[in-house]
Design a protein around this motif. Structure first.
Motif, PDB file in Angstrom:
ATOM      1  N   PHE A  46      46.193  75.680  36.993  1.00  0.00           N
ATOM      2  CA  PHE A  46      45.521  76.743  37.729  1.00  0.00           C
ATOM      3  C   PHE A  46      46.487  77.375  38.724  1.00  0.00           C
ATOM      4  CE2 PHE A  46      42.009  74.060  36.292  1.00  0.00           C
ATOM      5  CZ  PHE A  46      41.175  75.015  35.732  1.00  0.00           C
ATOM      6  N   ASP A  47      46.252  78.649  39.024  1.00  0.00           N
ATOM      7  CA  ASP A  47      47.113  79.397  39.936  1.00  0.00           C
ATOM      8  C   ASP A  47      46.525  79.512  41.340  1.00  0.00           C
ATOM      9  OD1 ASP A  47      49.175  80.227  37.943  1.00  0.00           O
ATOM     10  OD2 ASP A  47      47.403  81.141  37.017  1.00  0.00           O
ATOM     11  N   LEU A  48      45.244  79.169  41.467  1.00  0.00           N
ATOM     12  CA  LEU A  48      44.572  79.184  42.766  1.00  0.00           C
ATOM     13  C   LEU A  48      43.392  78.230  42.686  1.00  0.00           C
ATOM     14  CD1 LEU A  48      44.035  80.393  45.633  1.00  0.00           C
ATOM     15  CD2 LEU A  48      42.661  82.164  44.481  1.00  0.00           C
ATOM     16  N   VAL A  49      43.176  77.457  43.755  1.00  0.00           N
ATOM     17  CA  VAL A  49      42.048  76.525  43.808  1.00  0.00           C
ATOM     18  C   VAL A  49      41.252  76.811  45.076  1.00  0.00           C
ATOM     19  CG1 VAL A  49      41.300  74.118  43.908  1.00  0.00           C
ATOM     20  CG2 VAL A  49      43.344  74.739  42.569  1.00  0.00           C
ATOM     21  N   LEU A  50      39.931  76.998  44.922  1.00  0.00           N
ATOM     22  CA  LEU A  50      39.017  77.086  46.053  1.00  0.00           C
ATOM     23  C   LEU A  50      38.156  75.830  46.042  1.00  0.00           C
ATOM     24  CD1 LEU A  50      39.477  80.236  45.078  1.00  0.00           C
ATOM     25  CD2 LEU A  50      37.754  80.649  46.849  1.00  0.00           C
ATOM     26  N   VAL A  51      38.143  75.085  47.136  1.00  0.00           N
ATOM     27  CA  VAL A  51      37.435  73.823  47.170  1.00  0.00           C
ATOM     28  C   VAL A  51      36.538  73.759  48.403  1.00  0.00           C
ATOM     29  CG1 VAL A  51      39.421  72.689  48.271  1.00  0.00           C
ATOM     30  CG2 VAL A  51      37.681  71.305  47.116  1.00  0.00           C
ATOM     31  N   VAL A  63      40.260  66.116  48.015  1.00  0.00           N
ATOM     32  CA  VAL A  63      40.593  66.826  46.778  1.00  0.00           C
ATOM     33  C   VAL A  63      41.934  67.538  46.930  1.00  0.00           C
ATOM     34  CG1 VAL A  63      39.922  68.697  45.212  1.00  0.00           C
ATOM     35  CG2 VAL A  63      38.185  67.121  46.100  1.00  0.00           C
ATOM     36  N   THR A  64      42.120  68.188  48.071  1.00  0.00           N
ATOM     37  CA  THR A  64      43.375  68.891  48.332  1.00  0.00           C
ATOM     38  C   THR A  64      44.553  67.922  48.328  1.00  0.00           C
ATOM     39  OG1 THR A  64      42.236  70.559  49.658  1.00  0.00           O
ATOM     40  CG2 THR A  64      44.605  70.329  50.009  1.00  0.00           C
ATOM     41  N   ARG A  65      44.390  66.781  48.973  1.00  0.00           N
ATOM     42  CA  ARG A  65      45.468  65.798  49.042  1.00  0.00           C
ATOM     43  C   ARG A  65      45.844  65.310  47.638  1.00  0.00           C
ATOM     44  NH1 ARG A  65      43.130  62.710  52.250  1.00  0.00           N
ATOM     45  NH2 ARG A  65      44.082  63.453  54.180  1.00  0.00           N
ATOM     46  N   ARG A  66      44.845  65.056  46.807  1.00  0.00           N
ATOM     47  CA  ARG A  66      45.143  64.559  45.458  1.00  0.00           C
ATOM     48  C   ARG A  66      45.796  65.628  44.591  1.00  0.00           C
ATOM     49  NH1 ARG A  66      40.404  60.319  43.543  1.00  0.00           N
ATOM     50  NH2 ARG A  66      40.169  59.258  45.558  1.00  0.00           N
ATOM     51  N   LEU A  67      45.378  66.853  44.747  1.00  0.00           N
ATOM     52  CA  LEU A  67      46.032  67.929  44.000  1.00  0.00           C
ATOM     53  C   LEU A  67      47.492  68.076  44.410  1.00  0.00           C
ATOM     54  CD1 LEU A  67      43.271  70.706  43.936  1.00  0.00           C
ATOM     55  CD2 LEU A  67      44.202  69.487  41.953  1.00  0.00           C
ATOM     56  N   TYR A  73      50.935  71.034  41.217  1.00  0.00           N
ATOM     57  CA  TYR A  73      50.154  71.713  42.256  1.00  0.00           C
ATOM     58  C   TYR A  73      50.844  71.644  43.625  1.00  0.00           C
ATOM     59  CZ  TYR A  73      46.507  72.409  38.915  1.00  0.00           C
ATOM     60  OH  TYR A  73      45.803  72.852  37.816  1.00  0.00           O
ATOM     61  N   ARG A  74      52.145  71.384  43.584  1.00  0.00           N
ATOM     62  CA  ARG A  74      52.892  71.290  44.838  1.00  0.00           C
ATOM     63  C   ARG A  74      52.924  72.629  45.576  1.00  0.00           C
ATOM     64  NH1 ARG A  74      58.276  71.850  45.958  1.00  0.00           N
ATOM     65  NH2 ARG A  74      58.691  72.227  43.756  1.00  0.00           N
ATOM     66  N   LEU A  75      52.941  73.746  44.832  1.00  0.00           N
ATOM     67  CA  LEU A  75      53.048  75.070  45.450  1.00  0.00           C
ATOM     68  C   LEU A  75      51.837  75.963  45.183  1.00  0.00           C
ATOM     69  CD1 LEU A  75      56.794  75.845  44.631  1.00  0.00           C
ATOM     70  CD2 LEU A  75      55.854  75.012  46.788  1.00  0.00           C
ATOM     71  N   VAL A  76      50.870  75.484  44.438  1.00  0.00           N
ATOM     72  CA  VAL A  76      49.696  76.310  44.109  1.00  0.00           C
ATOM     73  C   VAL A  76      48.849  76.508  45.371  1.00  0.00           C
ATOM     74  CG1 VAL A  76      47.525  76.363  42.825  1.00  0.00           C
ATOM     75  CG2 VAL A  76      49.630  75.597  41.700  1.00  0.00           C
ATOM     76  N   PRO A  77      48.449  77.746  45.690  1.00  0.00           N
ATOM     77  CA  PRO A  77      47.583  77.982  46.859  1.00  0.00           C
ATOM     78  C   PRO A  77      46.240  77.253  46.720  1.00  0.00           C
ATOM     79  CG  PRO A  77      48.535  80.047  46.074  1.00  0.00           C
ATOM     80  CD  PRO A  77      48.842  79.016  45.034  1.00  0.00           C
ATOM     81  N   ILE A  78      45.833  76.550  47.776  1.00  0.00           N
ATOM     82  CA  ILE A  78      44.546  75.855  47.805  1.00  0.00           C
ATOM     83  C   ILE A  78      43.776  76.343  49.036  1.00  0.00           C
ATOM     84  CG2 ILE A  78      43.372  73.632  47.949  1.00  0.00           C
ATOM     85  CD1 ILE A  78      45.815  72.335  46.660  1.00  0.00           C
ATOM     86  N   VAL A  79      42.579  76.845  48.799  1.00  0.00           N
ATOM     87  CA  VAL A  79      41.761  77.422  49.866  1.00  0.00           C
ATOM     88  C   VAL A  79      40.588  76.498  50.164  1.00  0.00           C
ATOM     89  CG1 VAL A  79      40.336  79.379  50.572  1.00  0.00           C
ATOM     90  CG2 VAL A  79      42.409  79.768  49.197  1.00  0.00           C
ATOM     91  N   MET A  80      40.413  76.151  51.428  1.00  0.00           N
ATOM     92  CA  MET A  80      39.284  75.334  51.854  1.00  0.00           C
ATOM     93  C   MET A  80      38.106  76.242  52.193  1.00  0.00           C
ATOM     94  SD  MET A  80      38.337  72.176  52.459  1.00  0.00           S
ATOM     95  CE  MET A  80      39.907  71.336  52.689  1.00  0.00           C
ATOM     96  N   ALA A  93      42.924  69.490  57.126  1.00  0.00           N
ATOM     97  CA  ALA A  93      43.067  70.226  55.872  1.00  0.00           C
ATOM     98  C   ALA A  93      44.496  70.718  55.671  1.00  0.00           C
ATOM     99  CB  ALA A  93      42.090  71.394  55.848  1.00  0.00           C
ATOM    100  N   ILE A  94      45.086  71.237  56.741  1.00  0.00           N
ATOM    101  CA  ILE A  94      46.476  71.719  56.638  1.00  0.00           C
ATOM    102  C   ILE A  94      47.417  70.555  56.360  1.00  0.00           C
ATOM    103  CG2 ILE A  94      48.382  72.730  57.949  1.00  0.00           C
ATOM    104  CD1 ILE A  94      46.249  74.498  59.334  1.00  0.00           C
ATOM    105  N   ALA A  95      47.164  69.421  57.016  1.00  0.00           N
ATOM    106  CA  ALA A  95      47.997  68.241  56.781  1.00  0.00           C
ATOM    107  C   ALA A  95      47.889  67.776  55.329  1.00  0.00           C
ATOM    108  CB  ALA A  95      47.587  67.112  57.727  1.00  0.00           C
ATOM    109  N   ALA A  96      46.712  67.951  54.736  1.00  0.00           N
ATOM    110  CA  ALA A  96      46.521  67.562  53.334  1.00  0.00           C
ATOM    111  C   ALA A  96      47.139  68.558  52.368  1.00  0.00           C
ATOM    112  CB  ALA A  96      45.028  67.411  53.037  1.00  0.00           C
ATOM    113  N   GLY A  97      47.424  69.784  52.850  1.00  0.00           N
ATOM    114  CA  GLY A  97      48.074  70.779  51.995  1.00  0.00           C
ATOM    115  C   GLY A  97      47.308  72.058  51.783  1.00  0.00           C
TER     116      GLY A  97
END
Length: 349
Positions: A46-51, A63-67, A73-80, A93-97
């Motif tokens: 995936f290119d973007l994850v909303l969780v 979920v963010t930490r595991r991704l 998924y090291r560089l994929v944008p993840i939105v909380m 959340a930021i600490a988790a990525g």
């Protein structure tokens, strides 16, 4: 671009999917359960994850930490996605990525703008990665071609020298192969073995400066002629000095020192023991062994077993004992090389 939405609320999933789906060029996958989403992420990039933040199995921070723990998924944008605006949550959340936050209740225009911007960022990452991979392939190809050209020049020059010395050019090939075998048996790295293999053919390059009357004399050399012949080592070192490549620098060491002896009775510098470069100690054995087995204007070829016994008898005087032991260890392969027999199988390790 593929977007993954993770939320335990069907209504939230429907709304997010509707708003984001209005953007062009987007493919959406929705998951009600975090474990389902994590499993899907292992098979689909995936290119973007909303969780969503609050979910029953695990929260969005986990979920963010595991991704983020996955390379993909090291560089994929993840939105909380959250209704909690507390600084503590944002820090976790930021600490988790987490890359960004979307607050509930949603603003459709803002949500689309954030998604559009983050996907543009992701597209740039993909293009940069593709460009970097292309450049890496180009550099690898160019480097390989340079190495191939260097190797070709070395072998052609070495064979030309051998032809002048009255040989067919096979001597340098055998010396290179035996040197590589010995180098590997004493524990040198594959890269150093390769460098020695390529540098060894130039060990007698200095003979280009020796007069034909001495170089091709059918009988034994006089003391004065022998002194002239011995200058080939310093001539060779001067030809190869100040090389910019590892192969040429190693070839200089070998040309200068392959006639030194373990007991210090060699030439030109009367080095002894480990003061002699290991590359020269290795090639010295291969050179003398093959010379004994070859016809020369002043002698007949020795049987290979007799030449082998001679090498072994000179351990500790002429040759480094450890290198002679390595020569013995690789003898089945050396014998196969010299006789043209199939190379024997080697035991693993």
């Amino acid at each position: 671009m593929r977007v993954l939405i993770v939320d335990d609320s069907r209504s939230s999933l429907a709304f997010l999917g509707h708003v984001i789906g209005a953007l062009e060029g987007i493919e959406i996958e929705s998951c009600l359960r975090p474990t389902q989403a994590l499993a899907l992420a292992t098979t689909t990039q995936f290119d973007l994850v909303l969780v969503d933040h609050v979910m029953p199995e695990m929260d969005g921070v986990e979920v963010t930490r595991r991704l983020r723990a996955a390379d993909a998924y090291r560089l994929v944008p993840i939105v909380m996605v959250t209704s909690d605006n507390s600084p503590a949550l944002r820090v976790r959340a930021i600490a988790a990525g987490a890359t960004d936050f979307v607050n509930k209740p949603f603003d459709s225009t803002e949500l689309q703008a954030r998604v559009r911007n983050l996907l543009a960022l992701r597209q740039s990452q993909i293009e940069l990665a593709d460009r970097a991979a292309w450049l890496a392939r180009e550099v690898e190809s160019a480097t390989r071609h340079l190495v191939e050209r260097e190797e070709e020049i070395i072998w052609r020059l070495a064979r030309a020298i051998e032809y002048r010395d009255g040989d067919t050019g096979e001597h340098v090939s055998r010396v290179a192969q035996v040197s590589s075998m010995i180098a590997g048996a004493i524990g040198l790295t594959p890269e150093r073995c390769r460098v020695i293999y390529l540098a060894a053919p130039l060990h007698d390059i200095g003979k280009i400066g020796i007069a034909d009357a001495i170089l091709s004399k059918p009988g034994m050399l006089t003391p004065d002629e022998l002194e002239v012949m011995r200058t080939h080592v310093s001539i060779g070192a001067r030809i190869l000095e100040h090389g910019s490549s590892q192969v040429i620098r190693t070839a200089e060491l070998i040309a200068q020192s392959h006639h030194e002896r373990w007991d210090g009775a060699g030439y030109p510098d009367r080095l002894s023991g480990t003061d002699i470069p290991i590359e020269a100690r290795v090639v010295a054995i291969a050179d003398v062994f093959d010379a004994l087995c070859s016809v020369r204007p002043y002698k007949q070829a020795w049987p290979i077993e007799e030449a082998r016994r001679e090498i072994v008898s000179l351990a500790g005087t002429h040759f480094d004992p450890a290198c002679v032991a390595a020569f013995e260890l690789r003898w089945p392969e050396i014998e196969a090389l010299m006789t043209g027999a199939p190379e024997p199988a080697r035991l693993a390790g």
